[in-house]
Design a protein around this motif. Sequence first.
Motif, PDB file in Angstrom:
ATOM      1  N   MET A 224      -2.602  55.548 -15.306  1.00  0.00           N
ATOM      2  CA  MET A 224      -2.132  56.405 -16.390  1.00  0.00           C
ATOM      3  C   MET A 224      -0.631  56.644 -16.282  1.00  0.00           C
ATOM      4  N   LEU A 225      -0.124  56.731 -15.056  1.00  0.00           N
ATOM      5  CA  LEU A 225       1.321  56.883 -14.862  1.00  0.00           C
ATOM      6  C   LEU A 225       2.058  55.655 -15.388  1.00  0.00           C
ATOM      7  N   GLY A 226       1.575  54.475 -15.053  1.00  0.00           N
ATOM      8  CA  GLY A 226       2.217  53.254 -15.511  1.00  0.00           C
ATOM      9  C   GLY A 226       2.173  53.101 -17.021  1.00  0.00           C
ATOM     10  N   ILE A 227       1.034  53.441 -17.624  1.00  0.00           N
ATOM     11  CA  ILE A 227       0.911  53.349 -19.084  1.00  0.00           C
ATOM     12  C   ILE A 227       1.856  54.336 -19.750  1.00  0.00           C
ATOM     13  N   GLY A 228       1.915  55.557 -19.239  1.00  0.00           N
ATOM     14  CA  GLY A 228       2.807  56.557 -19.815  1.00  0.00           C
ATOM     15  C   GLY A 228       4.262  56.116 -19.767  1.00  0.00           C
ATOM     16  N   ALA A 229       4.675  55.533 -18.636  1.00  0.00           N
ATOM     17  CA  ALA A 229       6.055  55.050 -18.525  1.00  0.00           C
ATOM     18  C   ALA A 229       6.318  53.917 -19.508  1.00  0.00           C
ATOM     19  N   ALA A 230       5.341  53.010 -19.661  1.00  0.00           N
ATOM     20  CA  ALA A 230       5.512  51.895 -20.591  1.00  0.00           C
ATOM     21  C   ALA A 230       5.623  52.384 -22.031  1.00  0.00           C
ATOM     22  N   VAL A 244      16.403  54.257 -20.364  1.00  0.00           N
ATOM     23  CA  VAL A 244      15.172  53.469 -20.473  1.00  0.00           C
ATOM     24  C   VAL A 244      14.802  52.800 -19.157  1.00  0.00           C
ATOM     25  N   LEU A 245      15.799  52.388 -18.387  1.00  0.00           N
ATOM     26  CA  LEU A 245      15.569  51.569 -17.197  1.00  0.00           C
ATOM     27  C   LEU A 245      14.595  52.189 -16.186  1.00  0.00           C
ATOM     28  N   PRO A 246      14.722  53.495 -15.834  1.00  0.00           N
ATOM     29  CA  PRO A 246      13.773  54.042 -14.847  1.00  0.00           C
ATOM     30  C   PRO A 246      12.326  53.937 -15.293  1.00  0.00           C
ATOM     31  N   TYR A 247      12.054  54.224 -16.575  1.00  0.00           N
ATOM     32  CA  TYR A 247      10.688  54.109 -17.086  1.00  0.00           C
ATOM     33  C   TYR A 247      10.224  52.660 -17.067  1.00  0.00           C
ATOM     34  N   ALA A 248      11.123  51.740 -17.434  1.00  0.00           N
ATOM     35  CA  ALA A 248      10.762  50.321 -17.471  1.00  0.00           C
ATOM     36  C   ALA A 248      10.422  49.804 -16.069  1.00  0.00           C
ATOM     37  N   LEU A 249      11.244  50.154 -15.095  1.00  0.00           N
ATOM     38  CA  LEU A 249      10.996  49.697 -13.729  1.00  0.00           C
ATOM     39  C   LEU A 249       9.691  50.278 -13.186  1.00  0.00           C
ATOM     40  N   LEU A 250       9.448  51.559 -13.465  1.00  0.00           N
ATOM     41  CA  LEU A 250       8.214  52.191 -12.992  1.00  0.00           C
ATOM     42  C   LEU A 250       7.000  51.545 -13.646  1.00  0.00           C
ATOM     43  N   ALA A 251       7.065  51.303 -14.951  1.00  0.00           N
ATOM     44  CA  ALA A 251       5.937  50.702 -15.660  1.00  0.00           C
ATOM     45  C   ALA A 251       5.633  49.314 -15.137  1.00  0.00           C
ATOM     46  N   VAL A 252       6.662  48.492 -14.982  1.00  0.00           N
ATOM     47  CA  VAL A 252       6.456  47.126 -14.499  1.00  0.00           C
ATOM     48  C   VAL A 252       5.914  47.133 -13.078  1.00  0.00           C
ATOM     49  N   PHE A 253       6.459  48.005 -12.228  1.00  0.00           N
ATOM     50  CA  PHE A 253       6.004  48.055 -10.838  1.00  0.00           C
ATOM     51  C   PHE A 253       4.538  48.462 -10.745  1.00  0.00           C
ATOM     52  N   VAL A 254       4.166  49.547 -11.400  1.00  0.00           N
ATOM     53  CA  VAL A 254       2.798  50.051 -11.289  1.00  0.00           C
ATOM     54  C   VAL A 254       1.803  49.094 -11.933  1.00  0.00           C
ATOM     55  N   LEU A 255       2.099  48.627 -13.140  1.00  0.00           N
ATOM     56  CA  LEU A 255       1.135  47.812 -13.865  1.00  0.00           C
ATOM     57  C   LEU A 255       0.978  46.418 -13.264  1.00  0.00           C
ATOM     58  N   THR A 256       2.056  45.833 -12.741  1.00  0.00           N
ATOM     59  CA  THR A 256       1.909  44.526 -12.102  1.00  0.00           C
ATOM     60  C   THR A 256       1.162  44.618 -10.783  1.00  0.00           C
ATOM     61  N   GLN A 257       1.306  45.731 -10.087  1.00  0.00           N
ATOM     62  CA  GLN A 257       0.612  45.907  -8.818  1.00  0.00           C
ATOM     63  C   GLN A 257      -0.845  46.319  -9.006  1.00  0.00           C
ATOM     64  N   LEU A 258      -1.139  46.996 -10.098  1.00  0.00           N
ATOM     65  CA  LEU A 258      -2.449  47.626 -10.256  1.00  0.00           C
ATOM     66  C   LEU A 258      -3.319  46.896 -11.269  1.00  0.00           C
ATOM     67  N   LEU A 260      -2.515  44.157 -14.080  1.00  0.00           N
ATOM     68  CA  LEU A 260      -1.572  43.307 -14.801  1.00  0.00           C
ATOM     69  C   LEU A 260      -1.999  43.098 -16.250  1.00  0.00           C
ATOM     70  N   TYR A 261      -3.321  43.054 -16.490  1.00  0.00           N
ATOM     71  CA  TYR A 261      -3.777  42.789 -17.848  1.00  0.00           C
ATOM     72  C   TYR A 261      -3.370  43.896 -18.815  1.00  0.00           C
ATOM     73  N   VAL A 262      -3.210  45.132 -18.335  1.00  0.00           N
ATOM     74  CA  VAL A 262      -2.757  46.211 -19.218  1.00  0.00           C
ATOM     75  C   VAL A 262      -1.340  45.926 -19.707  1.00  0.00           C
ATOM     76  N   LEU A 263      -0.491  45.447 -18.803  1.00  0.00           N
ATOM     77  CA  LEU A 263       0.866  45.081 -19.204  1.00  0.00           C
ATOM     78  C   LEU A 263       0.847  43.927 -20.197  1.00  0.00           C
ATOM     79  N   LEU A 264      -0.043  42.955 -19.978  1.00  0.00           N
ATOM     80  CA  LEU A 264      -0.151  41.826 -20.895  1.00  0.00           C
ATOM     81  C   LEU A 264      -0.640  42.269 -22.271  1.00  0.00           C
ATOM     82  N   PHE A 265      -1.503  43.282 -22.335  1.00  0.00           N
ATOM     83  CA  PHE A 265      -1.953  43.813 -23.620  1.00  0.00           C
ATOM     84  C   PHE A 265      -0.866  44.652 -24.291  1.00  0.00           C
ATOM     85  N   LEU A 266      -0.044  45.301 -23.482  1.00  0.00           N
ATOM     86  CA  LEU A 266       1.024  46.139 -24.027  1.00  0.00           C
ATOM     87  C   LEU A 266       2.140  45.319 -24.677  1.00  0.00           C
TER      88      LEU A 266
END
Length: 456
Positions: A224-230, A244-258, A260-266
Amino acid sequence: MFQLSAKIKFSYVVNGRQSSNSYQEDLLWGVQIEGILLATVWFAFLLYVLMRSSSTYSSKFILMLFSIKVIGAFALQAIFTYYYTDRSTADIYRFFDDGMILRDTMFTHPTDFFRMLFGWKVDDPNLRIHYFERMNAWIRPFDAGLYNDNHFMIRINALMGFVSFGYYEVHGLHFTFLSFLGIKWSVDALVKEPRAARWGLALAILFPSSLLWLSGGLKEAMLMLGIGAALKVLTLKGSNWKAVLPYALLAVFVLTQLKLYVLLFLLPAGIVLWARQRWHLRLLSSYTLWLIIGVVGIISIYLIGIDISGSIVQKQHDFINHVTEINSGSAFELSRLSPSYASLIAHIPEALMNTLIRPFPFEVSSPPESLMLLENAFIWVLLICALIARFKYGIESPSVWWMILLLLPLFILTGLVTPVFGAIMRYRAPALVLLLVSISPFIRDLWQKVLTPTQK
């Protein structure tokens, strides 16, 4: 040994007498009391952080919602302590216990600690023998994914262990805070009108699955943290790259580690949102563009050697085999997929039914299934209200049209691979929270028009 002795000694002090309970009961009581006391200090600090960063909401509102969510986190701990009593299979404890093994390595073999923390040469047999085989979640019995997201949760717990002194209660509180932050960011991104935003945040926090599965030390809390940042990145307008950069880095870090398909859908949903705003696309054109992006994305991923349909089928089969092995109480018969896109498409209606309609009343045989049935009824009532608000009263919610582009694939994937009602309720929780947030303007304005027509 020092920490263990301190816990037992503290339990005697709290009781004020020489305890006659068993060693296990003394230890459990000590962990609860000390952990709650330390978590109380952290609660005050984290609440202060939330209040300072929440100009849209009153301090009392944040205090109420965050307190209720923390209660949900402790309720989750109680469920996994007294109802599901096998600690080795409870995710909040598996990740926590393994994290403490990893943390303690820092004091005995710091080189091994940093290797495991950063994933450097972790295929070393010595690491497996000395650490991984002692852990419950590092090695999966079935794994069809590109990576093991358990490792991420274990590493996060290990880092938290340096400030928690080994008490799960502190971990549960921190994960709950991160989840609350992600939900608040999602509301800020999807609902711009302040009064509707308050409704959205309240619906998202008080929803039963949010209180339980998006709290404590579960993956979904971090997700949920990663989705919120994205979502913050996708909806920030007129901000410079430094904002924008801090949110972008946090979103990419969390979603790629946890997940990845959520990032691909986003990504396709975000591209369509940008294109619609830039060129004022109509709704049909927006959905057509989304389909084109999706097809191109699937072909591109296939060309680099990743078979999406095969991965989904393998994930489903592994899940079914795992459920058969552990004899899950809320399991149901799931139609087997074959490794083709035609099979995936043909099973979409069943997947949506599994995720958003089942269990049927005659399938309910346990408290989790009863809760899921009630949640489904609540969601469908709100969806009907949203349709009435849109087509009878002309009420708008700017985020609904593009959130469908994200939520639909999440619901479908969950229904395709998950043969357990309890697991579906947990996996769909982030998507349902986003659905509630996106329809909150409908619900709030309909409430104003129908039930309190005299209020402005």
